[in-house]
Design a protein around this motif. Structure first.
Motif, PDB file in Angstrom:
ATOM      1  N   VAL A 186       0.858  -1.184   0.000  1.00  0.00           N
ATOM      2  CA  VAL A 186       0.000   0.000   0.000  1.00  0.00           C
ATOM      3  C   VAL A 186       0.894   1.233   0.000  1.00  0.00           C
ATOM      4  O   VAL A 186       1.829   1.337   0.792  1.00  0.00           O
ATOM      5  N   ASP A 187       0.584   2.167  -0.899  1.00  0.00           N
ATOM      6  CA  ASP A 187       1.346   3.399  -0.988  1.00  0.00           C
ATOM      7  C   ASP A 187       0.422   4.574  -0.666  1.00  0.00           C
ATOM      8  O   ASP A 187      -0.771   4.523  -0.953  1.00  0.00           O
ATOM      9  N   GLY A 188       0.990   5.591  -0.066  1.00  0.00           N
ATOM     10  CA  GLY A 188       0.220   6.786   0.241  1.00  0.00           C
ATOM     11  C   GLY A 188       0.590   7.357   1.592  1.00  0.00           C
ATOM     12  O   GLY A 188       1.514   6.881   2.256  1.00  0.00           O
ATOM     13  N   ASP A 189      -0.144   8.362   1.981  1.00  0.00           N
ATOM     14  CA  ASP A 189       0.092   9.057   3.240  1.00  0.00           C
ATOM     15  C   ASP A 189      -0.841   8.487   4.302  1.00  0.00           C
ATOM     16  O   ASP A 189      -1.855   9.094   4.657  1.00  0.00           O
ATOM     17  N   VAL A 190      -0.508   7.292   4.761  1.00  0.00           N
ATOM     18  CA  VAL A 190      -1.345   6.594   5.741  1.00  0.00           C
ATOM     19  C   VAL A 190      -0.448   5.663   6.562  1.00  0.00           C
ATOM     20  O   VAL A 190       0.557   5.156   6.051  1.00  0.00           O
ATOM     21  N   GLY A 191      -0.806   5.459   7.809  1.00  0.00           N
ATOM     22  CA  GLY A 191      -0.008   4.613   8.690  1.00  0.00           C
ATOM     23  C   GLY A 191      -0.412   3.150   8.642  1.00  0.00           C
ATOM     24  O   GLY A 191      -1.539   2.799   8.280  1.00  0.00           O
ATOM     25  N   ALA A 192       0.504   2.300   9.033  1.00  0.00           N
ATOM     26  CA  ALA A 192       0.267   0.857   9.040  1.00  0.00           C
ATOM     27  C   ALA A 192      -0.884   0.482   9.976  1.00  0.00           C
ATOM     28  O   ALA A 192      -1.674  -0.410   9.659  1.00  0.00           O
ATOM     29  N   ASP A 193      -0.995   1.168  11.105  1.00  0.00           N
ATOM     30  CA  ASP A 193      -2.061   0.842  12.065  1.00  0.00           C
ATOM     31  C   ASP A 193      -3.442   1.020  11.454  1.00  0.00           C
ATOM     32  O   ASP A 193      -4.336   0.196  11.663  1.00  0.00           O
ATOM     33  N   LEU A 194      -3.625   2.090  10.685  1.00  0.00           N
ATOM     34  CA  LEU A 194      -4.921   2.335  10.049  1.00  0.00           C
ATOM     35  C   LEU A 194      -5.226   1.261   9.010  1.00  0.00           C
ATOM     36  O   LEU A 194      -6.355   0.779   8.919  1.00  0.00           O
ATOM     37  N   ILE A 195      -4.233   0.848   8.270  1.00  0.00           N
ATOM     38  CA  ILE A 195      -4.427  -0.213   7.273  1.00  0.00           C
ATOM     39  C   ILE A 195      -4.804  -1.516   7.967  1.00  0.00           C
ATOM     40  O   ILE A 195      -5.740  -2.202   7.557  1.00  0.00           O
ATOM     41  N   ILE A 196      -4.108  -1.850   9.030  1.00  0.00           N
ATOM     42  CA  ILE A 196      -4.392  -3.088   9.768  1.00  0.00           C
ATOM     43  C   ILE A 196      -5.804  -3.053  10.355  1.00  0.00           C
ATOM     44  O   ILE A 196      -6.533  -4.041  10.271  1.00  0.00           O
TER      45      ILE A 196
ATOM     46  N   ALA B  71      -8.905  -5.470   9.366  1.00  0.00           N
ATOM     47  CA  ALA B  71      -9.572  -6.236  10.424  1.00  0.00           C
ATOM     48  C   ALA B  71     -11.083  -6.031  10.359  1.00  0.00           C
ATOM     49  O   ALA B  71     -11.854  -6.982  10.499  1.00  0.00           O
ATOM     50  N   ASP B  72     -11.500  -4.788  10.108  1.00  0.00           N
ATOM     51  CA  ASP B  72     -12.935  -4.502   9.974  1.00  0.00           C
ATOM     52  C   ASP B  72     -13.540  -5.235   8.774  1.00  0.00           C
ATOM     53  O   ASP B  72     -14.725  -5.554   8.777  1.00  0.00           O
ATOM     54  N   ALA B  73     -12.714  -5.503   7.756  1.00  0.00           N
ATOM     55  CA  ALA B  73     -13.173  -6.226   6.566  1.00  0.00           C
ATOM     56  C   ALA B  73     -13.038  -7.740   6.733  1.00  0.00           C
ATOM     57  O   ALA B  73     -13.394  -8.498   5.831  1.00  0.00           O
ATOM     58  N   GLY B  74     -12.511  -8.179   7.881  1.00  0.00           N
ATOM     59  CA  GLY B  74     -12.416  -9.611   8.160  1.00  0.00           C
ATOM     60  C   GLY B  74     -11.073 -10.246   7.838  1.00  0.00           C
ATOM     61  O   GLY B  74     -10.965 -11.471   7.775  1.00  0.00           O
ATOM     62  N   TYR B  75     -10.030  -9.430   7.665  1.00  0.00           N
ATOM     63  CA  TYR B  75      -8.705  -9.956   7.312  1.00  0.00           C
ATOM     64  C   TYR B  75      -7.670  -9.542   8.336  1.00  0.00           C
ATOM     65  O   TYR B  75      -7.576  -8.366   8.706  1.00  0.00           O
TER      66      TYR B  75
END
Length: 66
Positions: A42-52, A56-60
């Protein structure tokens, strides 16, 4: 670019679900899903915690790759 292992992403349908969930996150500019290897970049201006959390909210579960 942030990279993750996503053990539950095993097929194209899973990859599409992961992409769809992450597309809704502001700041992400690129998503590369690799279901055979269960990897995600994933590329962009976002942190790993938000992606995780989003995955998780999507079930992964996801773990960052150092």
């Amino acid at each position: 670019m942030l990279q993750f292992t996503v053990p539950g992403m095993t097929c194209g349908g899973c990859a599409n679900a992961v992409r769809k969930a992450l597309t809704a996150v502001p700041g992400i500019t690129a998503i590369q899903a690799d279901p055979p290897n269960r990897r995600l970049a994933v590329d962009g201006d976002v942190g790993a915690d938000l992606i995780i959390r989003t995955l998780a909210d999507a079930g992964y579960d996801a773990s960052p790759i150092a």
